[in-house]
Design a protein around this motif. Structure first.
Motif, PDB file in Angstrom:
ATOM      1  N   VAL A  83      27.101 -40.652  40.014  1.00 16.23           N
ATOM      2  CA  VAL A  83      26.939 -39.260  40.433  1.00 16.23           C
ATOM      3  C   VAL A  83      26.368 -39.241  41.844  1.00 16.23           C
ATOM      4  O   VAL A  83      25.435 -39.985  42.161  1.00 16.23           O
ATOM      5  CB  VAL A  83      26.023 -38.501  39.458  1.00 16.23           C
ATOM      6  N   GLY A  84      26.920 -38.386  42.687  1.00 14.94           N
ATOM      7  CA  GLY A  84      26.451 -38.266  44.061  1.00 14.94           C
ATOM      8  C   GLY A  84      25.271 -37.331  44.183  1.00 14.94           C
ATOM      9  O   GLY A  84      25.060 -36.433  43.358  1.00 14.94           O
ATOM     10  N   LEU A  85      24.493 -37.528  45.245  1.00 14.84           N
ATOM     11  CA  LEU A  85      23.350 -36.659  45.534  1.00 14.84           C
ATOM     12  C   LEU A  85      23.683 -35.607  46.572  1.00 14.84           C
ATOM     13  O   LEU A  85      23.077 -34.527  46.572  1.00 14.84           O
ATOM     14  CB  LEU A  85      22.163 -37.493  46.018  1.00 14.84           C
ATOM     15  N   ARG A  86      24.616 -35.888  47.456  1.00 11.70           N
ATOM     16  CA  ARG A  86      24.992 -34.957  48.517  1.00 11.70           C
ATOM     17  C   ARG A  86      26.504 -34.856  48.586  1.00 11.70           C
ATOM     18  O   ARG A  86      27.214 -35.817  48.276  1.00 11.70           O
ATOM     19  CB  ARG A  86      24.432 -35.405  49.867  1.00 11.70           C
ATOM     20  N   ALA A  87      26.970 -33.689  49.006  1.00  9.40           N
ATOM     21  CA  ALA A  87      28.410 -33.481  49.121  1.00  9.40           C
ATOM     22  C   ALA A  87      28.960 -34.336  50.253  1.00  9.40           C
ATOM     23  O   ALA A  87      28.353 -34.439  51.329  1.00  9.40           O
ATOM     24  CB  ALA A  87      28.706 -32.005  49.379  1.00  9.40           C
ATOM     25  N   GLY A  88      30.091 -34.970  50.028  1.00  3.94           N
ATOM     26  CA  GLY A  88      30.707 -35.830  51.026  1.00  3.94           C
ATOM     27  C   GLY A  88      30.154 -37.229  51.077  1.00  3.94           C
ATOM     28  O   GLY A  88      30.547 -38.012  51.956  1.00  3.94           O
ATOM     29  N   LYS A  89      29.246 -37.576  50.182  1.00  4.87           N
ATOM     30  CA  LYS A  89      28.669 -38.910  50.150  1.00  4.87           C
ATOM     31  C   LYS A  89      28.973 -39.540  48.801  1.00  4.87           C
ATOM     32  O   LYS A  89      29.205 -38.844  47.814  1.00  4.87           O
ATOM     33  CB  LYS A  89      27.152 -38.849  50.371  1.00  4.87           C
ATOM     34  N   GLY A  90      28.973 -40.849  48.732  1.00  7.86           N
ATOM     35  CA  GLY A  90      29.319 -41.561  47.512  1.00  7.86           C
ATOM     36  C   GLY A  90      28.275 -41.418  46.432  1.00  7.86           C
ATOM     37  O   GLY A  90      27.182 -40.855  46.638  1.00  7.86           O
ATOM     38  N   GLY A  91      28.594 -41.929  45.253  1.00  5.12           N
ATOM     39  CA  GLY A  91      27.683 -41.852  44.120  1.00  5.12           C
ATOM     40  C   GLY A  91      26.449 -42.707  44.314  1.00  5.12           C
ATOM     41  O   GLY A  91      26.521 -43.823  44.828  1.00  5.12           O
ATOM     42  N   GLN A  92      25.298 -42.180  43.886  1.00  9.69           N
ATOM     43  CA  GLN A  92      24.034 -42.882  44.023  1.00  9.69           C
ATOM     44  C   GLN A  92      23.245 -42.934  42.720  1.00  9.69           C
ATOM     45  O   GLN A  92      22.333 -43.743  42.599  1.00  9.69           O
ATOM     46  CB  GLN A  92      23.167 -42.208  45.102  1.00  9.69           C
ATOM     47  N   LEU A  93      23.559 -42.076  41.762  1.00  6.42           N
ATOM     48  CA  LEU A  93      22.827 -42.015  40.507  1.00  6.42           C
ATOM     49  C   LEU A  93      23.669 -42.600  39.382  1.00  6.42           C
ATOM     50  O   LEU A  93      24.905 -42.543  39.423  1.00  6.42           O
ATOM     51  CB  LEU A  93      22.452 -40.561  40.172  1.00  6.42           C
ATOM     52  N   CYS A  94      22.989 -43.151  38.365  1.00  2.93           N
ATOM     53  CA  CYS A  94      23.641 -43.647  37.139  1.00  2.93           C
ATOM     54  C   CYS A  94      24.713 -44.681  37.479  1.00  2.93           C
ATOM     55  O   CYS A  94      25.878 -44.540  37.099  1.00  2.93           O
ATOM     56  CB  CYS A  94      24.236 -42.487  36.334  1.00  2.93           C
ATOM     57  N   ARG A  95      24.324 -45.731  38.198  1.00  3.28           N
ATOM     58  CA  ARG A  95      25.265 -46.781  38.553  1.00  3.28           C
ATOM     59  C   ARG A  95      24.989 -48.087  37.829  1.00  3.28           C
ATOM     60  O   ARG A  95      25.807 -49.005  37.915  1.00  3.28           O
ATOM     61  CB  ARG A  95      25.234 -47.036  40.069  1.00  3.28           C
ATOM     62  N   SER A  96      23.869 -48.216  37.120  1.00  2.40           N
ATOM     63  CA  SER A  96      23.583 -49.451  36.407  1.00  2.40           C
ATOM     64  C   SER A  96      24.247 -49.430  35.041  1.00  2.40           C
ATOM     65  O   SER A  96      24.780 -48.409  34.594  1.00  2.40           O
ATOM     66  CB  SER A  96      22.067 -49.644  36.267  1.00  2.40           C
ATOM     67  N   ALA A  97      24.227 -50.554  34.361  1.00  3.18           N
ATOM     68  CA  ALA A  97      24.993 -50.738  33.131  1.00  3.18           C
ATOM     69  C   ALA A  97      24.518 -49.793  32.038  1.00  3.18           C
ATOM     70  O   ALA A  97      23.310 -49.687  31.775  1.00  3.18           O
ATOM     71  CB  ALA A  97      24.866 -52.184  32.652  1.00  3.18           C
ATOM     72  N   GLY A  98      25.456 -49.103  31.406  1.00  2.00           N
ATOM     73  CA  GLY A  98      25.158 -48.264  30.253  1.00  2.00           C
ATOM     74  C   GLY A  98      24.533 -46.926  30.547  1.00  2.00           C
ATOM     75  O   GLY A  98      24.206 -46.192  29.617  1.00  2.00           O
ATOM     76  N   THR A  99      24.363 -46.553  31.818  1.00  2.00           N
ATOM     77  CA  THR A  99      23.734 -45.275  32.147  1.00  2.00           C
ATOM     78  C   THR A  99      24.785 -44.183  32.301  1.00  2.00           C
ATOM     79  O   THR A  99      25.957 -44.455  32.595  1.00  2.00           O
ATOM     80  CB  THR A  99      22.922 -45.391  33.446  1.00  2.00           C
ATOM     81  N   TYR A 100      24.361 -42.961  32.113  1.00  2.00           N
ATOM     82  CA  TYR A 100      25.260 -41.816  32.274  1.00  2.00           C
ATOM     83  C   TYR A 100      24.423 -40.557  32.434  1.00  2.00           C
ATOM     84  O   TYR A 100      23.239 -40.509  32.054  1.00  2.00           O
ATOM     85  CB  TYR A 100      26.207 -41.673  31.073  1.00  2.00           C
ATOM     86  N   ALA A 101      25.031 -39.542  32.995  1.00  2.00           N
ATOM     87  CA  ALA A 101      24.426 -38.220  33.132  1.00  2.00           C
ATOM     88  C   ALA A 101      25.288 -37.206  32.399  1.00  2.00           C
ATOM     89  O   ALA A 101      26.434 -37.496  32.032  1.00  2.00           O
ATOM     90  CB  ALA A 101      24.269 -37.841  34.600  1.00  2.00           C
ATOM     91  N   THR A 102      24.759 -36.021  32.188  1.00  2.00           N
ATOM     92  CA  THR A 102      25.450 -34.978  31.437  1.00  2.00           C
ATOM     93  C   THR A 102      25.328 -33.662  32.178  1.00  2.00           C
ATOM     94  O   THR A 102      24.240 -33.330  32.676  1.00  2.00           O
ATOM     95  CB  THR A 102      24.867 -34.839  30.024  1.00  2.00           C
ATOM     96  N   VAL A 103      26.427 -32.933  32.258  1.00  3.15           N
ATOM     97  CA  VAL A 103      26.407 -31.591  32.845  1.00  3.15           C
ATOM     98  C   VAL A 103      25.796 -30.644  31.824  1.00  3.15           C
ATOM     99  O   VAL A 103      26.312 -30.490  30.708  1.00  3.15           O
ATOM    100  CB  VAL A 103      27.821 -31.140  33.230  1.00  3.15           C
ATOM    101  N   VAL A 104      24.690 -30.000  32.203  1.00  6.29           N
ATOM    102  CA  VAL A 104      23.969 -29.115  31.285  1.00  6.29           C
ATOM    103  C   VAL A 104      24.428 -27.676  31.440  1.00  6.29           C
ATOM    104  O   VAL A 104      24.717 -26.991  30.458  1.00  6.29           O
ATOM    105  CB  VAL A 104      22.448 -29.230  31.508  1.00  6.29           C
ATOM    106  N   ALA A 105      24.521 -27.179  32.665  1.00  6.40           N
ATOM    107  CA  ALA A 105      24.878 -25.784  32.895  1.00  6.40           C
ATOM    108  C   ALA A 105      25.503 -25.660  34.264  1.00  6.40           C
ATOM    109  O   ALA A 105      25.293 -26.491  35.158  1.00  6.40           O
ATOM    110  CB  ALA A 105      23.653 -24.877  32.770  1.00  6.40           C
ATOM    111  N   LYS A 106      26.281 -24.608  34.419  1.00 10.63           N
ATOM    112  CA  LYS A 106      26.915 -24.282  35.690  1.00 10.63           C
ATOM    113  C   LYS A 106      26.536 -22.872  36.079  1.00 10.63           C
ATOM    114  O   LYS A 106      26.447 -21.980  35.231  1.00 10.63           O
ATOM    115  CB  LYS A 106      28.445 -24.388  35.592  1.00 10.63           C
ATOM    116  N   GLY A 107      26.327 -22.648  37.397  1.00 13.82           N
ATOM    117  CA  GLY A 107      26.006 -21.319  37.887  1.00 13.82           C
ATOM    118  C   GLY A 107      27.251 -20.484  38.031  1.00 13.82           C
ATOM    119  O   GLY A 107      28.369 -20.982  38.207  1.00 13.82           O
ATOM    120  N   SER A 108      27.075 -19.150  37.960  1.00  7.79           N
ATOM    121  CA  SER A 108      28.211 -18.240  38.115  1.00  7.79           C
ATOM    122  C   SER A 108      28.618 -18.182  39.572  1.00  7.79           C
ATOM    123  O   SER A 108      27.800 -18.289  40.480  1.00  7.79           O
ATOM    124  CB  SER A 108      27.835 -16.835  37.627  1.00  7.79           C
TER     125      SER A 108
END
Length: 408
Positions: A231-256
């Motif tokens: 998962v990236g931290l900034r738009a236009g930049k590569g992924g920086q979060l959840c890159r180690s083995a077995g990790t993942y993130a989840t989308v909780v909510a989206k704004g209108s």
């Protein structure tokens, strides 16, 4: 004198009159164990259609933790345990996608030669793989193979573009195998997908066609509750979060997507009298704009973050999820991984650590400290600064003392 072992698998003798020696089953010095249940004898192969434009979703099996143990012929392999990764590529990486690791292994020392990071030094000779974390190249990509990367705990996959035949490395998702087809939608929605939706954005069709394992999408295209990694931290930049083995993130909510500047009276019922409502303040407008441009994401640690909707993410879970069950088995295997020994402060001399010195196992009746004298443990790093080493004076409440006889 011991006779040397000879492999008799498929040996053809030079004599024409004698038939070839039948194949003898190889002697295995490793076994696969399952800590939860025994795997079935006839394991079904994965039904992957290589002609599909995307890979199937991740399968949820109850196989449990599958590790490989070894016959203890030496003390170093008695406690050795490794996850079973028989699908990995056995050869070398693509040479032009790597560069030598020179000048990096300095034993944790800075430019003046002082140790700034302890427990680092040595290690095997490596080549650093250049991994594409952003994945801006559009179009379908074929997974050539899945490889081991010595610079990270997760595995990497070699992709070949079906349009340009360009090779690139990406982080592999759990369950990704050679022959699958993945795609990136960071450059936009392709024309054929627009036509299949009728020229308008249909959230259901869009999620069913794009949210597949290994595909790279912006956060606003990922459905709520979908596991993702890289998962990236900034738009236009590569992924920086959840890159180690077995990790993942989840989308909780989206704004209108709608931004409300002022609340207008309801015109649906003209009989009701019009009431003027207070317009939104500047802070409320800024909050609505921030929610409209950001996505709420929960990380593997439980932390919740607001990330921009154009940040990149890959669908699925990072590969090699059983990595944390690995047991190295011996100290030398740690040295191969650039890890030096960790010595307790209690076992040092008084000049080397605040806990050192004394006779026997004693740290001199001092509070736990780091080698540089900074207090550790007991919530020292988590307390506010105004509470650290501050004497709190609590006033004694009135009329709470012991009553004497004859006094009211």
């Amino acid at each position: 004198m011991f006779q040397p072992r000879i492999a008799l698998r498929g040996i053809r003798l030079p004599f024409r009159c004698l038939p070839s020696v039948p194949s003898v089953p190889a002697r295995r010095f490793a076994s696969v164990i399952n800590e939860l249940e025994t795997p079935p004898a006839n394991s079904s192969t994965s039904s992957i259609d290589p002609t599909a434009s995307f890979a199937p979703p991740p399968t949820r099996d109850s196989a449990g933790v599958v590790l490989r143990t070894y016959t203890p012929r030496t003390p170093g392999v008695r406690h050795l345990r490794r996850p079973v990764n028989d699908h990995l590529w056995k050869g070398r990486p693509v040479h032009r996608l790597t560069f030598p690791k020179k000048g990096h292994a300095k034993g944790g020392r800075n430019n003046t030669g002082r140790v700034t990071v302890r427990h680092m030094g040595g290690g095997h000779k490596r080549r650093i793989r250049t991994v594409d974390f952003l994945r801006m190249d559009a179009g379908p990509h074929l997974v050539e193979r899945v490889e081991y990367d010595p610079g990270r705990t997760a595995h990497i996959a070699l992709l070949r573009s079906k349009e340009t035949s360009k090779l690139s490395y990406i982080l592999a998702a759990d369950g990704m195998r050679a022959g699958e087809t993945v795609q990136s939608y960071m450059a936009g929605i392709p024309e054929d997908l627009w036509k299949s939706m009728g020229g308008t954005v249909d959230p259901g069709v869009l999620a069913a066609r794009t949210a597949w394992r290994g595909n790279c999408l912006p956060l606003h295209m990922i459905p709520v509750g979908t596991p993702m990694f890289n998962v990236g931290l900034r738009a236009g930049k590569g992924g920086q979060l959840c890159r180690s083995a077995g990790t993942y993130a989840t989308v909780v909510a989206k704004g209108s997507g709608s931004r409300q500047t002022a609340i207008e009276p309801d015109q649906s019922n003209p009989e009701e009298p019009e009431t003027e409502k207070k317009p939104l303040s500047q802070r409320e407008r800024q909050k609505q704009e921030r929610l409209a441009q950001h996505i709420t994401v929960r990380l593997s640690s439980g932390e919740t973050r607001l990330l921009h909707k154009d940040c990149c993410a890959t669908i699925g879970v990072a590969s090699n999820p059983n990595y944390h069950y690995t047991q190295l088995g011996k100290a030398g295997r740690s040295r191969w991984l650039n890890i030096r020994p960790t010595v307790r402060g209690l076992a040092m001399n008084a000049m080397d650590h605040p806990h050192g010195g004394g006779r026997g196992k004693s740290k001199g009746n001092v509070d736990p400290k780091s080698p540089w004298g900074i207090p550790t443990k007991s919530g020292y790093k988590t307390r506010p600064k105004w509470k650290i080493n501050k004497a709190v004076v609590v006033p004694r409440p009135r009329n709470q003392g012991k009553r004497r006889r004859g006094y009211n």
